[in-house]
Motif scaffolding. Sequence first.
Motif: not given
Length: 439
Positions: A232-236, A240-244, A281-285, A289-293
Amino acid sequence: MSKLAGVLKTLGDAAAAANVPLGVPPGFIPPLLGHSNMHPQPLSQPMGQPPSTSGAILNTAPKSTKTTHKRVLDMSLPGPDHGNPDHAHMLANKWMNATKLAEMVKTQGKWLPEKGKFSAIEEEQLRAAIEAFKAGRCLTDDQLQDIIFQKNEKGKDNAFWSEITSALALRPIIAVYHHVRRAFHPKKQQGKWMPEEDAVLKQAVADLGQQWEKVSEIVGRMSSDCRDRYRNHIANREVRVTGVWTKEEEEELTVIVTEMTIQQGKDFDNDVFWGIVSDRMGNRRGRQQCRIKWTDSLSKTVKNEGQKPRWSAQDAYILVHKVDSMNVRDDTEIDWKTLPDSDWNLWSAHSLQRRWLTMKRGIKGYEDMTHQEIMDILRVKKAHLPPASAARKRKVTSAANIDEPADPEPGDAGPSGTQEGASDGQDRDADGSTDDSDA
């Protein structure tokens, strides 16, 4: 107090209030608070029922087409009837993986082992069973620890694991084994991850691959913690993009989830492999993140034909009566995925669970109440169906009837991907594993 005794006490303190709802049918109007007949005798209704449909609760014809708090336990209440005792005996004595369990279900008839997180009732039953085993054999804390963490897998004390598994209803012995080892693990709950630990974890995975038990020994954290932290936090992390979320990202996520589920006849709330979604999604998210969104934002908008729905008084009324109709001893026994039906399906399991917690926490002193006491109050508050004017008109589309994904509302930013543990649901991956969940 020894560390082991402390863990046992923690399990007991964390175990939740359990009580049987009154089994009042939908549409029942309870007496006013303070009335002498405030607590009628419970109806003889089987425990652990599936939830009533929203149509039954609203008295309408059906359409044609999962945070803890202090809880009060009442362990004297009977549990649900799980049918054939031979099945329970088999589950408590035969070590079977998920594949073998599925095969046994097919050959033994229509019954299912319990899955998902252990309820507060089960936690208390396990704690009592472990204490009884320890006392009956005059074991020290260290001796009990040696039994739980037997280094030689083939040398497991089967008598111990079978005995404590028998205290639960239809839990496979392998699930109890993993759950208890996590609960008693000396490396459990070590707090926030530090940058130095992330660096060690990243290097350990580079050297060993995803052999989480071996990685755990190097990092000094539980194997499941290492797995979840890495995924969830290290891979890619470098991409990784965060925020809105942007509108383009929301549209991309909607198309991907729809292609993977609805277009293949699957449920887009519960049959999603989020690791694959993240990859597409190219691991940008990230997967989390994807699940919660999706579960907290986009899913309900897509179901409502592109219009963002609002929680209404009618929704609250339906939720309370659905929970009441299930006749559970405690809300930790609820499988929130079973609550939506064809006429009431806008809200994800996670959303419904959060709404329930919000209503419950709105009751003064709820921490010291049993589940039945909480239900008594909510049943009074939600005794009457809200007037039609109070219910917002919606276009509700069943997931099975959606042909193409609708564009989500541009103004819905949704949660950012930086939250840890933001969802109570399971994070499924292609290998069938789940984050922070029990087998």
